[in-house]
Design an enzyme around this catalytic site. Structure first.
Site, short mmCIF file in Angstrom:
data_model
loop_
_atom_site.label_atom_id
_atom_site.label_comp_id
_atom_site.label_asym_id
_atom_site.label_seq_id
_atom_site.Cartn_x
_atom_site.Cartn_y
_atom_site.Cartn_z
N ASP A 175 -3.58 -54.49 -0.20
CA ASP A 175 -2.91 -53.40 -1.32
C ASP A 175 -4.05 -53.29 -2.41
OD1 ASP A 175 -1.10 -52.01 -2.86
OD2 ASP A 175 0.46 -53.33 -2.11
N SER A 186 -3.92 -41.66 -0.90
CA SER A 186 -2.49 -41.91 -1.33
C SER A 186 -1.63 -40.67 -1.81
CB SER A 186 -2.40 -43.11 -2.49
OG SER A 186 -2.72 -44.03 -2.15
#
Length: 607
Positions: A368, A331
């Site tokens: 997610d 990320s």
């Protein structure tokens, strides 16, 4: 009748006349033989003097005159403030004179030397044969021997013709394994090294940099050989010094590394497998670079055995600089996806997208990380909470070509230009052409989805990730990471990516939110520093995940970027890597507190 007789003297005279003739013949014969012999000798002498005089003089001189080569002191490697990272210390080495004995006479001497030094006879003999039994040069067979071995050789030196113990400078790393991957190590040339440097005037027994700065700056550090030409007697003893050439020490090399910050980064990473990189985001100067596991370069100041080398290699690859190896950035890569979305014009700074537990693409559910989503989010909120489903949509919206283009503009998929280029991986920015060649499949939309959050085939090094954070920190300039403090070309080299002011603002606000209320709040609770950062957790199928955290500070005028990486550490970037980044940042901005803490760590009792 009267008889007339010849006088006796006539007969005597005739006999005497014949004798005299023969005697002259013998003398002439003797003179002739002598003349032939003298002529032959004279001719041979003339031949030896006139035709082979130079060669014979060289052979005579080689038996009487020898060279005592003296190795130069290697240049020092210094940190940015002049503190020594690599220097030299005096040590005793053992040399052999090849010409001191005939080839057949060496066996007894080698056996005794082998016994004292605990080195196999075959190893010593191999080095002697490599130099040649007629060589006037000394051959080093051992370095940094113990005082006990020096004494043992001295006690037996009368029986060891051609053996000499001499003091010389050897490489010394006063901080042990600190910055080992940056500094590298030195060792004697191997046969392969000779082949790689045919024009560099190296000799058997020379020391050469084997990795790191020691290798990259070898020509500056090595210096120039000197020595003495001496006359020796039949026993090999020096009786006269005929001449001397001064050695020239190698040049000192000053690095951008800050020794105190390096110590803080080493302490922060500890014995965990991974890397930490700290750079100046404004010019690319590397302030600290740590890789674990590491090694002590002092081990190579003496010759190590093959078993020792194998043992070092077998423990988690300690010679690999993990700061320069490729891993999925996870990320942290959302910095690039944010930039691609905003700079493409397909998403405005005010964009708000719905996030959810997962989205379905090509029949596959992409979830997610919190398995729930975060509701409607803009770019700042999506960075703060690291919403995967938000960035899936950004990646699909800009398309694979735009995302790949921006990935490469950030410097991924190519070497950074750091001086350790031979040890640096370029990483990987995959595309359709690469995938068809390597995987035998076309590029799918799912590949773009994976890439948008730093997963899939994408590979980036911790140093490249530090460069990515530097772009976000400095307002959109790509800098060239460098280790040489006097490398002005690298210090001033910057490429403007011409980011929109709104893009830079959103990156700063979103990354600042990560630390203040977002996914890394706990790790930075109570700090007085203004920090912006981003975590990352990368899947490594079949093994524990990799973890990341990168940050810069102060947010308004950044002075430093720190990236911490844990290889197969498990956990999350915010919990595993973020505390290490905080420790390094606080050491940078509050050095007095950091040094006190470091002293407490050193002084603490150990089990």
């Amino acid at each position: 009748m009267t008889l007339i007789q010849s006088p006796p003297t006539t007969i005597a005279h005739q006999k005497h006349a014949r004798s005299v003739g023969r005697k002259h013949q013998a003398l002439m014969l003797m003179f002739g033989v002598t003349a032939i012999i003298l002529g032959g000798l004279g001719g041979r002498l003339a031949y030896l003097q006139l035709m082979q005089g130079h060669q014979n003089r060289e052979m005579a001189e080689s038996n009487r005159i020898r060279l005592l080569p003296k190795q130069p002191e290697r240049g020092k490697i210094l940190d940015r403030t002049g503190k020594i990272l690599a220097g030299s210390r005096l040590s005793h080495s053992v040399f052999l004179w090849p010409l001191a004995q005939k080839k057949a006479e060496w066996s007894q001497t080698l056996a005794r030397v082998s016994q004292i030094l605990n080195i196999p006879v075959a190893d010593i003999q191999k080095r002697l044969e490599q130099e040649g039994y007629n060589s006037p040069y000394r051959v080093r067979i051992a370095r940094s021997i113990s005082p006990q071995k020096v004494t043992a050789l001295a006690e037996n030196i009368g029986e060891l013709d051609g053996v000499q113990v001499d003091a010389e400078a050897v490489r010394n790393y006063p901080n042990g394994d600190l910055a080992a991957h940056v500094l590298g190590y030195t060792g004697e040339l191997t046969d392969d090294d000779f082949k790689k440097h045919p024009q560099d005037n190296y000799r058997l027994g020379d020391v050469i940099g084997q990795m790191g700065i020691e290798s990259a700056r070898e020509q500056d550090l090595r210096g120039e050989w000197g020595g003495q030409q001496v006359e020796v007697d039949g026993a090999g003893n020096v009786v006269k010094i005929l001449g001397e050439k001064q050695t020239h020490a190698g040049k000192d090399v000053t690095l951008t590394i800050d020794l105190d910050l390096q110590k803080a980064a080493e302490t922060a990473l500890g014995n965990r497998k991974g890397a930490i990189v700290a750079i100046d985001p404004n010019n690319g100067a590397i302030l600290a670079m740590v890789s674990r596991p590491a090694f002590d370069p002092n081990l190579f100041s003496t010759r190590i055995s093959e078993k020792q080398w194998e043992r070092l290699q077998s423990t988690d690859h300690p010679f690999v600089n993990r700061a320069l190896q490729g891993y999925p950035p996870a990320s942290t890569f959302k910095i690039v996806t944010t930039t691609a979305g905003l700079e493409s014009g397909k998403f405005s700074p005010d964009t708000v997208l719905a996030t959810s537990a997962s989205i379905r693409v090509g029949g596959i559910d992409f979830g997610d990380w919190n398995h729930a989503g975060f509701g409607p989010q803009g770019f700042v909120g999506a960075l703060t909470w690291s919403s995967d489903t938000f960035f899936y949509q950004i990646g699909m919206g800009v398309g694979d070509q735009t995302l790949i283009q921006w990935t490469r503009r950030f410097g991924f998929g190519q070497k950074t230009g750091i001086e350790l280029g031979n040890e640096e991986a370029a990483g990987l920015v995959p595309d359709d052409e690469w995938k068809q060649k390597e995987v035998h499949e076309s590029w799918f939309l799912g590949d773009t989805v994976n890439m948008s959050i730093g997963q899939g085939f994408l590979q980036c090094t911790p140093l490249q990730v530090a460069g990515m954070f530097a772009i976000a920190a400095n307002g959109g300039y790509r800098v060239k990471p460098h280790l040489l403090k006097d490398n002005e070309a690298a210090q001033t080299w910057r490429e403007a990516l011409k980011l929109k002011p709104e893009t830079v603002r959103i990156l700063h606000e979103g990354l600042h939110g990560v630390v203040n209320g977002g996914t890394a709040t706990a790790a930075f609770s109570g700090t007085d520093l203004a920090i912006a950062g981003k975590s990352g957790t990368a899947e490594d199928f079949g093994r524990e995940s990799h973890t990341w955290f990168g940050a810069f500070s102060p947010v308004d005028k950044p002075k430093i970027v720190v990236v911490a990486f844990g290889e197969n550490s498990g956990g999350g970037g915010g919990s595993f890597a973020a505390p290490m980044v905080r420790q390094v940042l606080e050491a940078y901005f509050h050095p007095d507190k950091a040094q006190k803490k470091q002293a407490e760590v050193v002084a603490a009792p150990r089990d």
